[in-house]
Motif scaffolding. Structure first.
Motif, PDB file in Angstrom:
ATOM      1  N   GLN A  39      13.451   5.903  -9.470  1.00 13.27           N
ATOM      2  CA  GLN A  39      12.284   5.399  -9.589  1.00 13.27           C
ATOM      3  C   GLN A  39      12.901   4.048  -8.490  1.00 13.27           C
ATOM      4  O   GLN A  39      12.409   3.649  -8.601  1.00 13.27           O
ATOM      5  CB  GLN A  39      12.968   4.739 -11.199  1.00 13.27           C
ATOM      6  CG  GLN A  39      12.509   5.611 -12.227  1.00 13.27           C
ATOM      7  CD  GLN A  39      10.506   6.262 -12.241  1.00 13.27           C
ATOM      8  OE1 GLN A  39      10.097   5.195 -10.906  1.00 13.27           O
ATOM      9  NE2 GLN A  39       9.893   6.481 -13.288  1.00 13.27           N
ATOM     10  N   LEU A  43      11.410   4.667  -5.523  1.00 15.46           N
ATOM     11  CA  LEU A  43      10.481   4.529  -4.706  1.00 15.46           C
ATOM     12  C   LEU A  43       9.990   2.640  -4.784  1.00 15.46           C
ATOM     13  O   LEU A  43       8.766   2.648  -4.057  1.00 15.46           O
ATOM     14  CB  LEU A  43      10.146   4.965  -6.618  1.00 15.46           C
ATOM     15  CG  LEU A  43       9.564   6.617  -6.890  1.00 15.46           C
ATOM     16  CD1 LEU A  43       8.412   7.106  -7.852  1.00 15.46           C
ATOM     17  CD2 LEU A  43       8.521   6.663  -5.571  1.00 15.46           C
ATOM     18  N   ASP A  67       4.271  10.122  -9.903  1.00 10.83           N
ATOM     19  CA  ASP A  67       3.944   9.353  -8.425  1.00 10.83           C
ATOM     20  C   ASP A  67       3.615  10.163  -7.531  1.00 10.83           C
ATOM     21  O   ASP A  67       4.046  11.069  -7.611  1.00 10.83           O
ATOM     22  CB  ASP A  67       5.052   8.831  -8.158  1.00 10.83           C
ATOM     23  CG  ASP A  67       4.704   7.333  -7.668  1.00 10.83           C
ATOM     24  OD1 ASP A  67       4.816   6.027  -7.904  1.00 10.83           O
ATOM     25  OD2 ASP A  67       4.202   7.355  -6.324  1.00 10.83           O
TER      26      ASP A  67
END
Lengths: 328, 328
Positions: B46, B49, B73
């Motif tokens: 996360q 990203l 994602d």
């Protein structure tokens, strides 16, 4: 070196490669090595005792008690070199195969001391470390470090093969760890029915133990018991890292001279005692006195272990002088 | 190559050795590889990203479903290189580690085709063979070829360590087969609690299967069922000998050009389909047309498999022209 094989072509190939000097049997042999599976070993040993009347006879079968119990002869000593590969036949031969390997010998009270010393020296000349122990103890221990691991490797491989029938990508996921674990399953099944029959009780008992332990591990995983898993894995890691590797002989050696008189079973008792204590015997020789039955067993051990060996020998009634530096 | 590590000393050592060009994070990275155990992987992915907004993010954790399900994602694709050793840290690094190894990628319908192609090409550049499959399938299969073998190796090692406390000679009997089987148990337990938690159901199910099979083997031994044992061992032997080794790319390759239009999930569907059929994708590229959303997926596969691949693709509605020789 004279040798023979059920497969005549293989015997000829050994001759061509120089592994043998002659094909056949040698009535004047010093040592005869019977290298067959456990099943036919007994018959071949009995035959060798007759055809080579002055030889020490040994075998290399992976299970020792049934053979050693059946053949009570001063010239026969059971043996099991703990080395091998999944390769077969003369093409799989490797001159370094025994270097640093443990070679179990199973002398009994009937064993002639001179015969033991002669066999021991052959084993040492191949670079292996002889370890003496009773045949029954050998069978119990190899169930754990050889037979059950082999059967487990085959079982894991078959489980993966079953799953691969459904998922063709499965075997592409098999990385080094899986390859290492299943390598021994690639070997020829040839000897295994004999091994499993001869060491049935030891193998069944050890498989039961393994199944019980795997169930405990399953329960740790099912319960997400992280500390339990870490403890289990840490212990295995430490044990694996401490697994003795093939070691060259220690630099410092000490000689112990043990009068053995004409007491039967001395060689088996002394070698087994030191084996149980984890004391490596680097060399062993029987020095006979001129007057016949009495003699001296010359033991060469790690200098650091010499005092421990001497104390242990004394506890069994073998009095020896202080350790000294071996003769060159 | 920019990289970081929880252990700053290790990161500096990587820099010294030239494994890294810079220590830190690179907001302009093309690809970010999160190499942590399964537990912290989600948070790190996360973060990557966000910190590297144009990068493709992948990870190398040994369990994929919990991570892949949590992170939907287009720029994240789960990965698992099926290679490694029991060595740790930067000193254990090996530039040939991935050569010929299988590297699982787990694209989902959300995966952006261009992101997949970019990651795939990085994996290929390391010499590995990417294989696409759904994350759940990966987890089911690695329980069998990785997790359970690892736990079994540790269990065998612990059983031997227990027995060695009583019999000091035991571990001297551990020959090559035992060493091979327990080698992975020497590795650091670090990742295993996470792996066992994340893939709990798959591991428990597979351990149950292994226990059931070992009991069958135990019964074969107890009953001295020689033909049963031989059949079991022969099957394992054949499977082990057929275990695909690390293979270099085939000589003959064929190119298939698949129009992918703007259909979501095409990349996951095509790569997973060919993976399930055991068809190796040597190369994959997305050629976008100038007009935007429409494009062509260029697949390079083994020439011998090209017709089978084309038929399978057609069955899912992907029409492609006849195989042709790839452009150099």
């Amino acid at each position: 070196v004279t040798g023979t094989d059920l497969d005549q072509a293989r015997a000829r190939r050994a001759l061509e490669l120089g592994a043998l000097d002659a094909v056949g049997e040698d009535p004047d042999a010093d040592v005869v090595v019977v290298a067959t599976p456990a099943g036919p070993a007994r018959g071949e040993i009995q035959r060798a005792l007759t055809t080579s009347p002055s030889a020490v006879i040994t075998d290399v079968a992976g299970v020792k008690a049934p053979i050693v119990e059946a053949i009570e002869d001063p010239r026969f000593i059971g043996g099991h070199p703990m080395a091998g590969s999944e390769q077969e036949g003369i093409e799989g031969a490797d001159p370094t195969l025994f270097e640093g390997a443990t070679w179990v010998l199973t002398p009994t009270p009937a064993t002639e001391a001179g015969a033991y010393a002669r066999l021991r020296s052959l084993v040492r000349s191949l670079g292996a470390n002889p370890v003496a122990m009773p045949a029954e103890r050998h069978d119990e221990l190899v169930a754990l470090v050889s037979h059950v691991p082999h059967l487990t490797a085959a079982t894991l491989m078959n489980l993966a093969a079953d799953a691969a029938e459904e998922h063709v990508t499965l075997l592409r996921l098999a990385a080094g760890g899986f390859r290492d674990m299943t390598r021994i399953a690639a070997g020829h099944p040839g000897i295994w029915p004999d091994v499993c029959e001869a060491n049935r009780d030891g193998i069944v008992e050890t498989l039961d133990l393994l199944v019980a332990e795997l169930k405990k591990v399953r329960d740790l995983v099912a319960a997400t018991d992280r500390p339990g898993l870490v403890a289990m894995l840490e212990r295995a890691r430490e044990a694996r890292q401490n697994l003795p590797s093939r070691v060259p002989l220690a630099e410092a050696a000490a000689e112990l001279r043990v009068p053995v008189a004409d007491r039967p079973g001395a060689i088996a008792e002394v070698t087994t005692l030191l084996g149980e204590l984890g004391i490596n015997i680097f060399d062993l020789e029987i020095a006979h006195s001129a007057e016949g039955e009495r003699g001296v067993m010359v033991l060469v051990v790690d200098a650091a272990e010499a005092d421990r060996a001497r104390t242990a020998l004394a506890s069994r009634g073998y009095r020896c002088g202080p350790p000294r530096v071996p003769r060159p």
